[in-house]
Design an enzyme around this catalytic site. Structure first.
Site, PDB file in Angstrom:
ATOM      1  N   ASN A 141      -4.260   0.761  26.145  1.00  0.00           N
ATOM      2  CA  ASN A 141      -3.651  -0.349  25.410  1.00  0.00           C
ATOM      3  C   ASN A 141      -4.436  -1.646  25.590  1.00  0.00           C
ATOM      4  O   ASN A 141      -4.841  -2.274  24.629  1.00  0.00           O
ATOM      5  CB  ASN A 141      -2.201  -0.553  25.852  1.00  0.00           C
ATOM      6  CG  ASN A 141      -1.354   0.674  25.612  1.00  0.00           C
ATOM      7  OD1 ASN A 141      -1.565   1.406  24.655  1.00  0.00           O
ATOM      8  ND2 ASN A 141      -0.393   0.905  26.483  1.00  0.00           N
ATOM      9  N   GLY A 196      -1.113  -9.189  29.974  1.00  0.00           N
ATOM     10  CA  GLY A 196      -0.975 -10.375  30.810  1.00  0.00           C
ATOM     11  C   GLY A 196      -1.018 -10.099  32.293  1.00  0.00           C
ATOM     12  O   GLY A 196      -0.866 -11.023  33.098  1.00  0.00           O
ATOM     13  N   GLY A 217       6.750  -1.702  29.549  1.00  0.00           N
ATOM     14  CA  GLY A 217       6.707  -0.266  29.736  1.00  0.00           C
ATOM     15  C   GLY A 217       7.830   0.273  30.594  1.00  0.00           C
ATOM     16  O   GLY A 217       8.605  -0.467  31.198  1.00  0.00           O
ATOM     17  N   GLU A 270       6.640 -12.437  30.498  1.00  0.00           N
ATOM     18  CA  GLU A 270       6.128 -12.394  29.123  1.00  0.00           C
ATOM     19  C   GLU A 270       7.167 -11.787  28.195  1.00  0.00           C
ATOM     20  O   GLU A 270       7.665 -12.435  27.293  1.00  0.00           O
ATOM     21  CB  GLU A 270       4.870 -11.523  29.053  1.00  0.00           C
ATOM     22  CG  GLU A 270       3.791 -11.855  30.037  1.00  0.00           C
ATOM     23  CD  GLU A 270       2.815 -10.711  30.150  1.00  0.00           C
ATOM     24  OE1 GLU A 270       1.660 -10.910  29.760  1.00  0.00           O
ATOM     25  OE2 GLU A 270       3.202  -9.622  30.598  1.00  0.00           O
ATOM     26  N   GLY A 321       5.754  -6.391  33.920  1.00  0.00           N
ATOM     27  CA  GLY A 321       4.964  -5.948  32.785  1.00  0.00           C
ATOM     28  C   GLY A 321       5.777  -5.070  31.858  1.00  0.00           C
ATOM     29  O   GLY A 321       6.901  -4.662  32.161  1.00  0.00           O
TER      30      GLY A 321
END
Length: 500
Positions: free
Chosen positions: A381, A385, A268, A291, A266
């Site tokens: 946020n 995904g 971040g 992603e 993910g």
């Protein structure tokens, strides 16, 4: 005309549609639904949204805005401050927009990133009136070549009545050929997605649309916003270490090979730093099916650990962006960018056996994960995904630091205040303190291992006391309902979850 301009718009019939951002924005009317390119600050349109915000300050203009994921260049901020947003979906990260969402001024629809265009295609939500897509070029046939993201751009352009294209001269022409645009057919005529490995290609390197749909072309020369991820620290290094040791045990048990399975991480700081830690791991010949391709992706390429990476966008820090695009030919044949409905498609995720590493805002003692809401009410946020991958991954891993706010907040709580990922979709929870392997465990067993392996003191002792009382009351999933949110209530009142 500049030669570069001619090279970028190779369909001669479309060169006459070059116009200003102000004039292009006139195609967008009050009440319309607009689909904009952009996925995690990459490949987003820059000039037309700014012109739209300027117009909205002087005349009634509110739109529903759809994107792939978050936008850069303060676009969400500008549109929010101009009062131009009535509705926003499916993801955002802007503080100004977030505040407007939490005040109820902008209606925000938080969605799994694989679902937005599925709902458009099925006409479950209002259709896109105008698509605005950033491109590196338009081909001789009028097809659109995306830049550093695909996201939902392809489906927006295909489904919209009208398309505005921003040709970004700051994006390297060498991006052409990087993309793989494959669009599912409508149900029930849909065929299997022909992707059997991370490096498979199923479609075309451009978005094929009738050129007459392109009503305006705007020339841009503005780079993507860069990411703001922080470097690895002691805690994220420890999380990476726990995961590496876990994977080594999985290899010893015969459940994984040395090259593991395709990785997803993910967005971040935590996920990026954890993945970067794999550069010093014993694993090699790794692949990614993810992603967002972040700094860690290219760190692993440079370390000789990663063979190939599939994603939907490339979002890098300033220094890494300069390094990667200065020497992009080194990486070009090792990359592919896909529509997010393919990068995040459950069918492909399950087929390839993805190892998914995502970030939790908080986790509870039974393995439920909150990724989106502070104190159960205030959006951060969005789910992004992570749900697409968590439900379908070979291994679904959620990482978080054990505490936040200088120890005043525990990331492991009795009951999460909002559930994005249920206990049924979570295999591993890991903090800097340890790793909880939840596979094959009943709720009472999960509680014990999460508390002992992942929780910081004094919260560990507080959770032990909570579980003792809950188990006296019984149940398959024991809770003390009147105390389940006591920690959150205390934090809301005093600024700390700690007992006085």
């Amino acid at each position: 005309m500049k030669t570069e301009y001619l090279d970028r718009i190779r369909c001669a019939a479309l060169r006459g549609r070059v116009t200003s951002a102000h004039d292009a924005a006139r195609w967008i009317k009050d009440g319309m639904t607009v689909g904009m390119s952009g996925f995690t600050r990459a490949g987003d349109v820059k000039l037309v949204p700014a012109a739209l915000a300027e117009r909205a300050r002087t005349e009634p203009l509110k739109i529903t805005l759809m994107t792939g994921a978050s936008l850069g260049n303060d676009t969400d901020k500008r549109l929010t401050e101009a009062g131009a947003l009535a509705r926003r979906m499916p993801f955002q990260v802007d503080p100004v927009l977030r505040a407007a969402i939490n005040r109820g001024e902008v209606m925000y629809i938080d969605q799994h990133l694989s679902e937005t265009v599925e709902q458009l295609r099925s006409r479950h939500i209002a259709p896109v009136d105008v698509a605005i897509v950033e491109a590196v070029a338009i081909t001789e046939d009028g097809a659109v070549v995306p830049t550093t993201s695909v996201g939902n751009s392809a489906s927006f352009a295909i489904l919209a009545d009208k398309v505005i294209v921003e040709i970004n001269l700051a994006q390297p022409a060498g991006l052409e050929g990087l993309h793989d645009i494959w669009i599912p057919k409508k149900r029930p005529l849909r065929e299997p997605i022909p992707i059997m490995s991370a490096d498979d290609r199923a479609g075309t390197p451009w978005i094929a649309i009738p050129p007459e749909k392109i009503v305006a072309i705007v020339l841009s020369d503005q780079p993507d916003s860069t990411s703001s991820v922080l470097p690895a620290d002691r805690e994220t290094a420890a999380i990476a270490g726990h995961l590496i040791r876990f994977f080594e045990r999985e290899i010893e048990a015969g459940r994984l090979a040395r090259e593991l399975l395709p990785l997803q991480a993910g967005i971040g700081t935590i996920a990026n730093a954890v993945l970067a830690g794999f550069a010093d791991s014993p694993f090699d010949r790794l692949t990614m099916y993810s992603e967002v391709l972040q700094d860690s992706t290219f760190d692993l390429f440079d370390a000789g650990k990663l063979d190939f990476a599939s994603g939907s966008s490339i979002t890098l820090s300033p220094e890494k962006s300069r390094q990667v695009f200065r020497d992009f030919d080194r990486y070009r044949d090792k990359l592919v960018l896909r529509p997010q409905e393919v990068s995040n498609h459950p069918e492909v995720i399950r087929r390839l056996g993805i190892i998914a590493i995502n970030t939790a805002l908080e986790a509870d003692i039974y393995g439920n994960i909150n990724s989106t809401h502070v104190l159960g009410t205030h959006m951060m946020n969005g789910i992004g995904g992570s749900g697409d991958f968590a439900r379908n991954a070979y291994l679904s891993i959620f990482a978080t630091k054990a505490t936040a706010k200088g120890g005043k907040v525990s990331s492991i709580v009795p009951m999460v205040t909002h559930v994005d990922h249920t206990e049924h979709d979570v295999d591993i929870i890991v903090t800097e303190l340890g790793l909880a392997d939840l596979r094959g465990l009943a709720p009472r067993e999960r509680a014990e291992v999460i508390i002992e392996q992942c929780t910081a003191e004094p919260y560990k002792s507080m959770l032990r006391a909570y579980v003792r009382e809950a188990q006296r009351r019984g149940g398959q999933t024991p809770h003390v309902l009147e105390q389940a949110y006591a920690w959150h209530a205390r934090y809301s009142e005093t600024g700390s979850m700690l007992e006085p």
